[in-house]
Write a protein that holds these residues in place. Structure first.
Motif, PDB file in Angstrom:
ATOM      1  N   GLY A   1       0.814  -1.209   0.000  1.00 34.17           N
ATOM      2  CA  GLY A   1       0.000   0.000   0.000  1.00 34.17           C
ATOM      3  C   GLY A   1       0.847   1.257   0.000  1.00 34.17           C
ATOM      4  O   GLY A   1       0.531   2.229  -0.687  1.00 34.17           O
ATOM      5  N   ALA A   2       1.940   1.228   0.740  1.00 33.03           N
ATOM      6  CA  ALA A   2       2.836   2.378   0.790  1.00 33.03           C
ATOM      7  C   ALA A   2       3.462   2.647  -0.575  1.00 33.03           C
ATOM      8  O   ALA A   2       3.561   3.805  -1.015  1.00 33.03           O
ATOM      9  CB  ALA A   2       3.927   2.147   1.834  1.00 33.03           C
ATOM     10  N   PHE A   3       3.886   1.590  -1.263  1.00 38.06           N
ATOM     11  CA  PHE A   3       4.482   1.776  -2.597  1.00 38.06           C
ATOM     12  C   PHE A   3       3.454   2.330  -3.586  1.00 38.06           C
ATOM     13  O   PHE A   3       3.767   3.215  -4.391  1.00 38.06           O
ATOM     14  CB  PHE A   3       5.067   0.464  -3.112  1.00 38.06           C
ATOM     15  CG  PHE A   3       6.469   0.205  -2.651  1.00 38.06           C
ATOM     16  CD1 PHE A   3       7.531   0.914  -3.192  1.00 38.06           C
ATOM     17  CD2 PHE A   3       6.734  -0.742  -1.660  1.00 38.06           C
ATOM     18  CE1 PHE A   3       8.835   0.688  -2.766  1.00 38.06           C
ATOM     19  CE2 PHE A   3       8.026  -0.971  -1.224  1.00 38.06           C
ATOM     20  CZ  PHE A   3       9.075  -0.254  -1.771  1.00 38.06           C
ATOM     21  N   ILE A   4       2.226   1.829  -3.534  1.00 33.82           N
ATOM     22  CA  ILE A   4       1.192   2.302  -4.461  1.00 33.82           C
ATOM     23  C   ILE A   4       0.894   3.775  -4.218  1.00 33.82           C
ATOM     24  O   ILE A   4       0.803   4.569  -5.171  1.00 33.82           O
ATOM     25  CB  ILE A   4      -0.084   1.452  -4.318  1.00 33.82           C
ATOM     26  CG1 ILE A   4       0.178   0.025  -4.805  1.00 33.82           C
ATOM     27  CG2 ILE A   4      -1.239   2.074  -5.112  1.00 33.82           C
ATOM     28  CD1 ILE A   4      -0.963  -0.944  -4.533  1.00 33.82           C
TER      29      ILE A   4
ATOM     30  N   VAL B   1      10.959  -5.097  -7.123  1.00 29.28           N
ATOM     31  CA  VAL B   1       9.799  -5.520  -7.913  1.00 29.28           C
ATOM     32  C   VAL B   1       9.072  -4.303  -8.464  1.00 29.28           C
ATOM     33  O   VAL B   1       8.745  -4.236  -9.653  1.00 29.28           O
ATOM     34  CB  VAL B   1       8.839  -6.363  -7.043  1.00 29.28           C
ATOM     35  CG1 VAL B   1       7.571  -6.693  -7.821  1.00 29.28           C
ATOM     36  CG2 VAL B   1       9.518  -7.643  -6.569  1.00 29.28           C
ATOM     37  N   GLU B   2       8.811  -3.317  -7.602  1.00 23.94           N
ATOM     38  CA  GLU B   2       8.082  -2.118  -8.009  1.00 23.94           C
ATOM     39  C   GLU B   2       8.822  -1.366  -9.110  1.00 23.94           C
ATOM     40  O   GLU B   2       8.218  -0.928 -10.096  1.00 23.94           O
ATOM     41  CB  GLU B   2       7.863  -1.213  -6.794  1.00 23.94           C
ATOM     42  CG  GLU B   2       6.802  -0.151  -6.963  1.00 23.94           C
ATOM     43  CD  GLU B   2       7.280   1.143  -7.588  1.00 23.94           C
ATOM     44  OE1 GLU B   2       6.433   1.979  -7.957  1.00 23.94           O
ATOM     45  OE2 GLU B   2       8.509   1.319  -7.711  1.00 23.94           O
ATOM     46  N   ASN B   3      10.118  -1.217  -8.956  1.00 18.55           N
ATOM     47  CA  ASN B   3      10.905  -0.479  -9.944  1.00 18.55           C
ATOM     48  C   ASN B   3      10.882  -1.149 -11.309  1.00 18.55           C
ATOM     49  O   ASN B   3      10.792  -0.490 -12.343  1.00 18.55           O
ATOM     50  CB  ASN B   3      12.359  -0.337  -9.458  1.00 18.55           C
ATOM     51  CG  ASN B   3      12.522   0.646  -8.322  1.00 18.55           C
ATOM     52  OD1 ASN B   3      13.632   0.862  -7.850  1.00 18.55           O
ATOM     53  ND2 ASN B   3      11.434   1.240  -7.841  1.00 18.55           N
ATOM     54  N   THR B   4      10.943  -2.484 -11.311  1.00 21.89           N
ATOM     55  CA  THR B   4      10.870  -3.220 -12.573  1.00 21.89           C
ATOM     56  C   THR B   4       9.530  -2.987 -13.259  1.00 21.89           C
ATOM     57  O   THR B   4       9.466  -2.784 -14.482  1.00 21.89           O
ATOM     58  CB  THR B   4      11.078  -4.723 -12.331  1.00 21.89           C
ATOM     59  OG1 THR B   4      12.386  -4.938 -11.795  1.00 21.89           O
ATOM     60  CG2 THR B   4      10.931  -5.509 -13.627  1.00 21.89           C
ATOM     61  N   LEU B   5       8.453  -2.998 -12.499  1.00 17.29           N
ATOM     62  CA  LEU B   5       7.117  -2.783 -13.069  1.00 17.29           C
ATOM     63  C   LEU B   5       6.974  -1.386 -13.652  1.00 17.29           C
ATOM     64  O   LEU B   5       6.258  -1.182 -14.637  1.00 17.29           O
ATOM     65  CB  LEU B   5       6.059  -3.001 -11.981  1.00 17.29           C
ATOM     66  CG  LEU B   5       5.916  -4.432 -11.463  1.00 17.29           C
ATOM     67  CD1 LEU B   5       5.048  -4.462 -10.216  1.00 17.29           C
ATOM     68  CD2 LEU B   5       5.326  -5.338 -12.546  1.00 17.29           C
ATOM     69  N   VAL B   6       7.644  -0.418 -13.083  1.00 15.74           N
ATOM     70  CA  VAL B   6       7.554   0.975 -13.533  1.00 15.74           C
ATOM     71  C   VAL B   6       8.419   1.228 -14.758  1.00 15.74           C
ATOM     72  O   VAL B   6       8.065   2.017 -15.633  1.00 15.74           O
ATOM     73  CB  VAL B   6       7.950   1.927 -12.377  1.00 15.74           C
ATOM     74  CG1 VAL B   6       8.200   3.338 -12.881  1.00 15.74           C
ATOM     75  CG2 VAL B   6       6.860   1.942 -11.320  1.00 15.74           C
ATOM     76  N   ILE B   7       9.546   0.554 -14.839  1.00 15.82           N
ATOM     77  CA  ILE B   7      10.510   0.815 -15.913  1.00 15.82           C
ATOM     78  C   ILE B   7      10.301  -0.081 -17.127  1.00 15.82           C
ATOM     79  O   ILE B   7      10.479   0.350 -18.275  1.00 15.82           O
ATOM     80  CB  ILE B   7      11.948   0.643 -15.373  1.00 15.82           C
ATOM     81  CG1 ILE B   7      12.247   1.719 -14.324  1.00 15.82           C
ATOM     82  CG2 ILE B   7      12.965   0.709 -16.508  1.00 15.82           C
ATOM     83  CD1 ILE B   7      13.578   1.532 -13.638  1.00 15.82           C
ATOM     84  N   ALA B   8       9.915  -1.338 -16.912  1.00 18.66           N
ATOM     85  CA  ALA B   8       9.791  -2.288 -18.019  1.00 18.66           C
ATOM     86  C   ALA B   8       8.617  -1.928 -18.922  1.00 18.66           C
ATOM     87  O   ALA B   8       7.547  -1.526 -18.431  1.00 18.66           O
ATOM     88  CB  ALA B   8       9.616  -3.696 -17.473  1.00 18.66           C
TER      89      ALA B   8
END
Length: 226
Positions: free
Chosen positions: A133-136, A202-209
């Protein structure tokens, strides 16, 4: 469309400090290609933004139902859910002004992928849910801030109003991020740095890929990135 840095002079020192903390927490910034796509596809952006607000309220309420014995968690999530629903109403007003009809959408890979990393055993399940939740919330805040100068750049009155709206959301999104982190830290009893690093990767990969589907939290569009 040209890109320039956010108009920091329009933000208070407190908001600037909050944004700096959020950017440090996230580790990577939203790709320019996503921002360019977003400002040229505002109907799709607003439709998914509306969905995100409803999902954020639902996620908060799910935590309340799952952990009713946690009074502090329920109190904060109740307030958060009300704020998210208010944001939905505000997004809906911007959509109505643009004659955009809300519609159902398939889920983006972002939140669903993050949630697959939530552990099943307690108390890790609760802690991971709070960290996700914090990352979102942090990514939402970062993207609102990043979108503002792009919207201002168009010079269109409706886009200037949307920029003001997104600028106005920064404080509440930052507050939501802080609540999730504080709740996780208070319930962990151990350092969260290692777990945060794992989820951040994981979050960074989802944002960059590159992403097949454009959404508020998606990566850069696959066709344009390829």
């Amino acid at each position: 469309m040209s890109y320039h840095a956010p108009q920091d002079q329009a933000l208070s020192a407190q908001l600037l400090s909050m944004l700096a903390d959020i950017k440090a927490f996230l580790g990577v910034s939203t790709p320019t290609l996503w921002l360019q796509t977003a400002v040229n596809n505002l109907e799709a952006l607003l439709v998914d933004h509306a969905q995100c607000e409803k999902k954020a309220a639902s996620a908060a309420m799910q935590l309340m139902f799952r952990y009713p014995q946690d009074a502090e968690l329920c109190r904060r999530m109740s307030k958060l859910a009300r704020e998210e629903l208010r944001h939905f109403e505000q997004v809906a007003a911007h959509m109505q002004a643009r004659q955009i009809v809300d519609r159902q959408q398939t889920a983006s890979r972002y939140a669903s992928s993050l949630k697959t990393h939530i552990r099943k055993d307690e108390p890790h399940r609760l802690i991971d849910a709070l960290l996700v939740g914090a990352f979102i919330e942090a990514r939402s805040c970062e993207r609102f801030a990043a979108l503002v100068p792009w919207l201002v750049d168009t010079g269109r009155p409706a886009d200037l109003e949307l920029a003001d709206f997104y600028r106005g959301l920064l404080a509440s999104e930052g507050r939501h991020f802080k609540h999730y982190i504080e709740l996780a830290e208070a319930r962990a009893g151990y350092s969260l740095e290692a777990r945060l690093a794992e989820l951040r990767a994981v979050e960074n990969t989802l944002v960059i890929a590159p992403d097949e589907t454009f959404r508020f939290h998606s990566g850069p569009p696959l066709l344009l990135a390829g």
